[in-house]
Enzyme design. Sequence first.
Site, PDB file in Angstrom:
ATOM      1  N   CYS A 171      30.595 -59.712  32.307  1.00 12.69           N
ATOM      2  CA  CYS A 171      29.297 -59.141  31.954  1.00 12.69           C
ATOM      3  C   CYS A 171      29.466 -57.742  31.353  1.00 12.69           C
ATOM      4  CB  CYS A 171      28.358 -59.109  33.155  1.00 12.69           C
ATOM      5  SG  CYS A 171      29.122 -58.549  34.658  1.00 12.69           S
ATOM      6  N   HIS A 172      30.612 -57.108  31.607  1.00 13.62           N
ATOM      7  CA  HIS A 172      30.824 -55.799  30.993  1.00 13.62           C
ATOM      8  C   HIS A 172      31.552 -55.890  29.661  1.00 13.62           C
ATOM      9  CE1 HIS A 172      29.187 -53.504  34.233  1.00 13.62           C
ATOM     10  NE2 HIS A 172      29.905 -54.199  35.098  1.00 13.62           N
TER      11      HIS A 172
END
Lengths: 302, 275
Positions: A171-172
Site C-alpha cells: 500500500c506504500h
Amino acid sequence: MMASGEESNISSYYLDEKAFHLCCKLFLQHSGVIRDGWSWAEVKGGEEGYIKKTAIMPGRFCSLLNHNADDKMSALTQADELDDEAAAACTVCESQVLMHYEYHVLYSFSHQVPILYFRASTLDGQPLSLDEVWINIHPNYRQRLLQGPWDTLTQQEHPLLGQPFFMLHPCHTEELMRPLIIMADAKKRWSTEVSMQLKNPIIKLKNKTDLSERQQKLQEWPIQQFGTFLRKEECTAELSNTKRPGRPQKTTKVDDHRILSWLKKNPFTTSKQVKNTLEEESELHCHMAECGRACGGIGCAT
Amino acid sequence: MADDKDVLRDVWFGRIPACFMLYPDEVTEREAEPFYLLLPRISYLTLVTDKVKKHFLKVLKAEDVEEMWFEYEGTPLKWHYPIGVLFDLHASNTALPWSITVHFKHFPDRDLLRCSSSVVIEAHFMSTVKEADAFKHKSQVINDMQKKDHKQLWMGLQNDKFDQFWAINRKLMEYPTEEGGFRYIPFRIYQTLSDRPFIQKPFRPVSSEGHAHTLGDLLKEMCPAAVCQDDDPKKYQVVIHGIEPLFETPIQWLSEHLSYPDNFLHICIIPAPND
C-alpha cells in the site's frame, strides 16, 4: 492536460504478470552490466519466479547483548521525539556484526505490483527479529514508518517458499512510486530501478561503503530527476547530470534543492505536495513553469 | 429450503474439539495435564489459546518459557492460517479430538511467523482482508470504509460476534448485479504434498461467454490433478470448512458463503482416505 498526464502515469504503476516478467528481464540485464548481483530464481515445477539478491554487510544485532527486545520495541513505537534517545539507547546495547541479507522481489497478483520481501540473519544463521530489523532502519525513515508500524513492515509468509520473510507493504508502494513514475515517464525499467534506489536506505539494501561510483552519483543528484538521468544514460552510455544544451530549465537550482530536502525529510512526499508547496512559495512564476516543475520537466519540454 | 444466510451462521459457528498436550521434553515442575478446548474454525490458534498458555504456565518454570507454538504430528502449525484450514489440511479423517502438541522452547523461526501479541494477528488479518478486496473490488470497498469499520471487522472476529462482523462484512460481499460477481475470486488452494504454501491467482467468477464458473472450473485451471476422470478411483478430496462441496457449485456463491472472515476461500486438497 496535467490531469490526464497524471492519469496515464498512475495506471502505469500497476503491472500485469507478463509486464513484471519483462521488467525483471530488463532489470537483470542491467544488473548484469553494473554487476550488482541480482539473479532470477525459479520455483520448482512452475513458471513463477522472482528476482533475488544476497548481501553481507555490517548491522546492529541487539539481542546478543540485550534481551529486552520488547522494551526496545515499545520505546520505538512510542515514537515522537524518539530519535536521539532511542539511538543513544541502541549504541549502548548494540553490537556491530556482519549480517546476511536476502532480498526477493515477487509479483503480487492481488495488488498487481512487485513486492519486496527480505530476511536477515547473523552469519551463524540466527535470524533477525522484526524489532532488530526496525533497529537497523535509518532513524529518518523509522520515524515515518512507525506512524503505522503494522501496515509498513511486517513478517509474512513468502508466498512461493512458505518461509517467514519481512515484507514492505504494497500500500506504500504507490505513495513511494507515484512521483518517480511521473518522472520516469512510464518507462517501467526505470521505475524498478528507481524504486530500488529509493527503498535502499529504508531496508539497507545497499551499504554506503559498497556503492559503486554510479550509485554514489545517483545518491547525490535530485531524486526527482532520476528518470531523466537514467534515460539519458541509455542514449549516451554515460551517467551524467549536465544540462542538455538548448533545453530550457524548468526548475531552478534552489527549487531542486528544496525538493530534495523535502524528500529527505519525508520520502513519501507526493508530486502534488511538491507542486503545491512550490506554488505557494513562489507566486512569481507563470502557470506553465509550475506545470513544468511539478512533473520535473518531463512532458512539458516542447 | 434453508436460507443461504443460515450457511453463514453454520460456517461462523463451526467448532473443532481439540486436546492440547505439552511437548514431553519440556521441563515441568509437576506433570502437565492435557487441556481440552473447542476451537472456532474461522479463528486463529494464537487468538484463542490464552487459556492453554495459562494452563501450562502453571507447571513450567518462568525461565523455561519462550514464545508458545503448536505442532501436529511433527508439522509446526502456522497460526496465520485459519484453524479450519490447518485441521482440514493436516488432520482430516483422523480421530477427534484433534491432538495438538504445545511447545515453549525452540521456536522454529524458519517455519513459523512470530506472534508476540494479538496486534500481530490483527495486522495479519486486516492485511489479508485488504488483499482479498484488491481481488474483488480493486480495494475500493475496503479503502472507502472508515477506520472504525475495520476495527469492527476485527472485533467481531476476536469476540466471536457474528452480527457485529457481518454488519460490515456484507459490504465486502457486494458486487454490481450486471457483472454477476466479483472482479476476481479471492481463493487459496492448499496441498499437503506441495513445496509452495498455496496457489493464489486471479480467477473470474463468470466466463467470457457469460456463464458462471464453478468450483470444478477453478480446480481444472489451477490444479487439474485434483479433478479425477469419471471412471478413475478418487485420489483427492477437495475440502472447504470440513465438507466437500459439489464441483458444480458456482464459485461466486462459494466465495460469498464459504469464505473465511479474511474474505478468502481457503480450499484444501488432501489425499483421499483408502477405505
